[in-house]
Design an enzyme around this catalytic site. Structure first.
Site, PDB file in Angstrom:
ATOM      1  N   SER A 148      -0.029 107.207  21.676  1.00 33.99           N
ATOM      2  CA  SER A 148       0.373 107.295  20.469  1.00 33.99           C
ATOM      3  C   SER A 148       0.217 106.595  19.329  1.00 33.99           C
ATOM      4  O   SER A 148      -0.076 106.874  17.722  1.00 33.99           O
ATOM      5  CB  SER A 148       1.201 108.297  20.057  1.00 33.99           C
ATOM      6  N   ASP A 151       8.306 108.729  12.055  1.00 32.79           N
ATOM      7  CA  ASP A 151       9.953 109.302  12.639  1.00 32.79           C
ATOM      8  C   ASP A 151      10.330 108.221  13.834  1.00 32.79           C
ATOM      9  O   ASP A 151       9.858 106.912  13.675  1.00 32.79           O
ATOM     10  CB  ASP A 151       9.071 110.358  13.944  1.00 32.79           C
ATOM     11  N   HIS A 190       7.391 106.289  15.707  1.00 31.52           N
ATOM     12  CA  HIS A 190       6.289 105.926  15.258  1.00 31.52           C
ATOM     13  C   HIS A 190       6.078 105.578  13.711  1.00 31.52           C
ATOM     14  O   HIS A 190       6.702 105.618  13.049  1.00 31.52           O
ATOM     15  CB  HIS A 190       5.009 107.228  14.981  1.00 31.52           C
TER      16      HIS A 190
END
Length: 352
Positions: free
Chosen positions: A37, A327, A330
């Site tokens: 991610s 978040d 990340h």
């Protein structure tokens, strides 16, 4: 502390980037991305998994305010790195059905959020394992040859810069969260197991034509907001044991990079280690204009990521530029930009 000089380093790096000649940019033909991610442009949008971010408030600072599947409020490091090499500012996801090989000729992303080196990590949330990303790369090459012809396609493949960012999920989503790998391996053994997979992966894409690689190490994962919020021994503080694991793994990855550079003719591996920079941002955020590092912008910032980072959460911050993290896992777009600016001069000195 060496970290204290990093703000000045970033300042001079930004000046250097402005002065680098444009004509040399063409020596990198494309940006090709493998990983998790930290670099996924949105491939998970097109597979059956809950590990997605193709909804608001993700992407609210992306051009057009569009949630693309990037786990960020805006762009990711591959986007910024591509732009710095004179290529397109947005790296597309390979699985996006609205795109075709003409969109991928100068940049493509095979990465999948929530994956890892370990196939068992990808199994947790049913995402794309690293071996499957390699299969997509093979498929991409066939399409590229049909589109550009053999000679031009081979040039693109050999002169492309390959960005590889993966490994955090192997520890946080797999080893520390589930019993199987922990019962099979000690932490050092598991690190070595992952390093073996990393070596096999690099050798495989080398055999497929890759020559310019950037191999990213782990971040200070014990300081991610989600890790702080689950630190029962020292609430809301960094989990230093996990930071040590990250540093140890990064050391082993660096040894691997040196080994591969020696053993594989024509290969150049850049060790992209932004651990120290991110650690500096987390511990002294005000040095670079941040206000919050212990929690993310989305929701409470303590546990929300993916589907839990909802547009309906009233606690989401109004200005993500003040936050090191978007978040609970990340980085924010601004952090991604700083990390990219920190790495680009080293990449350019090796690959241009």
């Amino acid at each position: 502390m060496a970290y204290m000089n990093i703000p000045w380093i970033i300042f001079f790096i930004q000046i250097i980037l402005l002065l680098l000649p444009c004509e040399s940019e063409s020596k990198v033909s494309a940006i090709i991305v493998f990983g998790d991610s930290s670099v996924d442009s949105g491939n998970n949008n097109f597979i059956p998994t809950i590990a997605r971010s193709n909804f608001e408030p993700y992407g609210r600072d992306f051009p057009g305010g569009t949630p693309t599947g990037r786990f960020c409020n805006g762009r990711l490091p591959p986007d910024f790195i591509s732009e710095s090499f004179g290529l397109k500012p947005i790296i597309p996801a390979y699985l996006d059905p609205t795109l075709n090989i003409s969109d991928f000729a100068t940049g493509v992303c095979f990465a999948s959020a929530a994956t890892g080196y370990d196939n068992a990590t990808a199994d947790v949330l049913k995402v794309i394992p690293l071996w499957k990303q390699v299969e997509y790369f093979k498929e991409y090459q066939k399409k590229l040859r049909a589109f550009l012809g053999e000679k031009k396609a081979n040039w693109v493949v050999s002169e492309a810069l390959y960005l590889i960012s993966i490994g955090t999920n192997d520890f946080l989503e797999n080893y520390y969260a589930l019993p199987n790998r922990k019962s099979q391996f000690t932490v050092p053994q598991y690190q070595d197991f992952l390093i073996g997979i990393a070596e096999n992966f690099v050798r495989q894409i080398y055999s497929l034509g890759a020559r310019k690689l950037s191999l990213t190490g782990l971040p200070p994962m014990g300081c991610l907001p989600v890790q702080r919020s689950t630190n029962l021994k020292d609430p809301l503080q960094c989990m230093e044991d996990r930071n040590r694991v990250a540093l140890e793994f990064n050391g082993k990855l660096s040894v691997l990079a040196t080994k591969l550079n020696k053993e594989l003719p024509g290969l150049k591996v850049f060790k992209a280690d932004a651990y120290n920079l991110l650690f500096q941002l987390i511990n002294k955020p005000s040095n670079l204009g941040f206000e919050v590092a212990e929690e993310g912008c989305c929701g409470t910032g303590l546990f929300e990521t993916g589907i839990f980072c909802s547009q309906h959460n009233p606690f989401t911050c109004p200005d993500a530029n003040k936050y090191v993290f978007w978040d609970s896992i990340h980085p924010s777009e601004r952090t991604n930009k700083l990390i990219s600016d920190y790495l680009v001069p080293g990449l350019k000195s090796l690959f241009l």
